[in-house]
Design an enzyme around this catalytic site. Structure first.
Site, mmCIF file in Angstrom:
data_model
loop_
_atom_site.group_PDB
_atom_site.id
_atom_site.type_symbol
_atom_site.label_atom_id
_atom_site.label_comp_id
_atom_site.label_asym_id
_atom_site.label_seq_id
_atom_site.Cartn_x
_atom_site.Cartn_y
_atom_site.Cartn_z
ATOM 1 N N LYS A 281 34.889 51.080 37.052
ATOM 2 C CA LYS A 281 36.083 51.765 36.573
ATOM 3 C C LYS A 281 35.866 53.280 36.607
ATOM 4 O O LYS A 281 34.734 53.766 36.601
ATOM 5 C CB LYS A 281 36.379 51.360 35.125
ATOM 6 C CG LYS A 281 36.771 49.916 34.926
ATOM 7 C CD LYS A 281 36.959 49.634 33.438
ATOM 8 C CE LYS A 281 37.367 48.179 33.194
ATOM 9 N NZ LYS A 281 38.725 47.898 33.668
ATOM 10 N N ARG A 355 39.226 36.822 33.984
ATOM 11 C CA ARG A 355 39.748 35.518 34.434
ATOM 12 C C ARG A 355 38.621 34.585 34.867
ATOM 13 O O ARG A 355 38.797 33.369 34.855
ATOM 14 C CB ARG A 355 40.766 35.732 35.555
ATOM 15 C CG ARG A 355 40.216 36.361 36.789
ATOM 16 C CD ARG A 355 41.296 36.957 37.682
ATOM 17 N NE ARG A 355 41.898 38.131 37.066
ATOM 18 C CZ ARG A 355 42.929 38.805 37.569
ATOM 19 N NH1 ARG A 355 43.491 38.402 38.700
ATOM 20 N NH2 ARG A 355 43.411 39.859 36.964
#
Length: 511
Positions: A281, A355
């Site tokens: 990120k 996920r």
């Protein structure tokens, strides 16, 4: 591991002179012609005098406004605090307006010891809303501040609520429930607010054990060796780049007469810090990624609240915990992993890691054949783009999402049902695995929900287990100013909704 200061809650039916306080809070609404003082324990003379000077005092009645006046002997208080409840729809303040106004007042009156809340509360429902708001407003995270710091004010320790409904069984139940909900939400907030140097997979598992002590909750922990032995490839892949190995925690609450109780499984995303892994990120706002375990914290707190309230439903939480770090051992874009369900996943972006751990948790929950599965996760930035920072996204089977939406409305939590369009599934196709972990950018929140749905199993009759996904990427962490009963940073979003949903499930099973 951590402590939360909790405000004691009580209610009285009349005569605040017998209950000295540091402040008495009185409601002010925004009327069509200016601010309006709501019904209060003030004498008619004093109420008229204050009403006549509201505008001069700067009391607008707007939500979150608070004006302090000197106390009066008839209330046996040092301060009268005029708290805004906003515009009224109908004859009086709604439960949600009372909840937010009481929480805002208690939050802003930090530093005082005893606060009396004298909002109009003719019914036990009104009393419940005020008590709940007060329990939520009496929170701050000060673990790492000097106790003598000027920025550190002690939370209000005692809250007395004035209501004609006091001294009844309904009032007692309302106060007890509000205290449990306040503790659950504030526990979630504190877990989220903890620095990642203190809250990591193993310590999160220890916190679950500590919080469940003395309650009818069984805690089971999978370490990295057991995770590997039992095929939890998603959790292992995400956690393999960290020096702190991943964990899976199962927290099971079983009520009395469990054979007649519905079984609900909660699956929570517990990324204790998310760098994005190899798909790292940007540095800006990466500090906020300590909050990426808010889903697991919410699931754990919900199970604990269910046990404390004695909800007549079997509730199991699966906390899928890992730290997503870049290193020589980290998973790479284009890796293929095999999840607990046996389904293979091509990892195209290591920052779509939530996920992957959730896939394992959903598969494990499905193996036990519950009546419904609900997962909760800070899953996608796309949810914030679509719904903003205060609204959770609900996806999945209508039977579950409709009940969750009704529960959220009842608790005053913002949530909105979103679709799972079939055409987005093709974007998750992989040329070398059963599914890819990311799809096309448009509709990213929905695509993530479609990915999760692939790992929800079937009942013994071959029909899918009812399932819902809650994306709390926006409302779980407040980087703006405090408002209502919501503080800065961790918010505990959707815990109250989940508890109310479980209460509805239990009531439905008993009827």
């Amino acid at each position: 591991m951590f402590t939360n200061a909790e405000a004691s809650l009580s209610a009285v039916a009349r005569d605040l002179r017998k209950h000295p306080s540091d402040a008495v809070v009185i409601g002010v609404a925004q009327g069509p012609e200016g601010p309006v003082l709501l019904d209060s324990p003030l004498s008619a003379k004093n109420a008229e005098a204050i009403q006549g000077t509201l505008a001069v005092l700067g009391a607008t009645g707007a939500a979150d406004s608070l004006v302090r006046l000197p106390g009066v002997p008839e209330l046996n208080t040092q301060i009268i605090a005029l708290a805004g409840v906003g515009k009224l729809d109908g004859d009086g303040a709604s439960p949600e307006q009372l909840r937010r106004a009481s929480g805002s007042a208690v939050r802003q009156l930090a530093g005082l010891t005893t606060v009396a809340l004298a909002f109009p509360a003719p019914t036990a429902d009104d009393l419940a809303a005020i008590a709940e708001g007060a329990a939520l407003g009496a929170y701050s995270y000060t673990e790492h501040r000097k106790r003598s710091s000027a920025a550190t004010k002690r939370n209000v320790a005692r809250v007395v609520i004035l209501s004609p409904a006091a001294d009844s069984a309904a009032a007692d139940a309302a106060l007890a429930r509000a205290a449990v909900l306040g503790r659950a939400v504030n526990t979630t907030r504190s877990l989220v607010n903890m620095p990642p140097s203190q809250l990591f997979p193993a310590s999160f598992a220890d916190a679950a054990k500590e919080l469940a002590k003395g309650l009818p909750i069984k805690i089971t922990v999978w370490d990295e060796k057991r995770l590997e032995k039992e095929g939890f490839g998603g959790i292992l892949a995400v956690g393999q780049g960290s020096a702190r190995p991943p964990r899976l925690v199962k927290a099971e609450y079983t009520p009395s007469q469990a054979s007649k109780a519905s079984s609900i499984h909660l699956v929570g995303k517990g990324i204790t810090f998310d760098t994005g892994g190899i798909s790292i990120k940007p540095a800006a706002k990466m500090d906020e990624m300590k909050s990426d375990m808010a889903g697991a914290a919410s699931a754990l707190a919900t199970v604990i609240a269910a046990a404390r309230l004695g909800i007549r439903a079997k509730v199991t939480a699966w906390l899928c915990i890992a730290e997503n770090m870049p290193s020589g051992n980290a998973q790479r874009p284009s890796d293929v992993i095999v999840t607990r369900s046996g389904m293979s996943v091509e990892v195209l972006n290591t920052d779509a890691e939530g996920r992957l751990v959730m896939a394992d948790g959903l598969a494990a929950a499905s193996e036990e054949g519950p009546d419904a599965i609900i997962d909760i996760a800070t899953l996608t930035g796309a949810a914030i783009i679509a719904l903003g920072t205060r609204t959770a996204g609900l996806m999945g089977d209508a039977a579950v999402t409709d009940a969750l939406k009704a529960a959220a409305d009842g608790e005053g939590e913002a949530a909105w049902a979103m679709p799972l369009p079939d055409e987005l599934r093709a974007g998750l196709d992989s040329p070398i695995a059963d599914i890819a972990n990311v799809g096309d950018k448009p509709g990213g929140m929905l695509t993530a929900g479609i990915f999760l749905r692939e790992f929800v199993g079937d009942r013994t009759d071959g029909t899918p287990i009812p399932w819902a996904h809650i994306d709390i990427a926006g409302p779980s962490y407040n980087t703006g100013s405090a408002y209502g009963h919501t503080p800065k940073l961790g918010t505990g979003a959707m815990v109250r909704t989940l508890v109310r949903y479980l209460e509805g499930v239990a009531d439905g099973a008993a009827s």
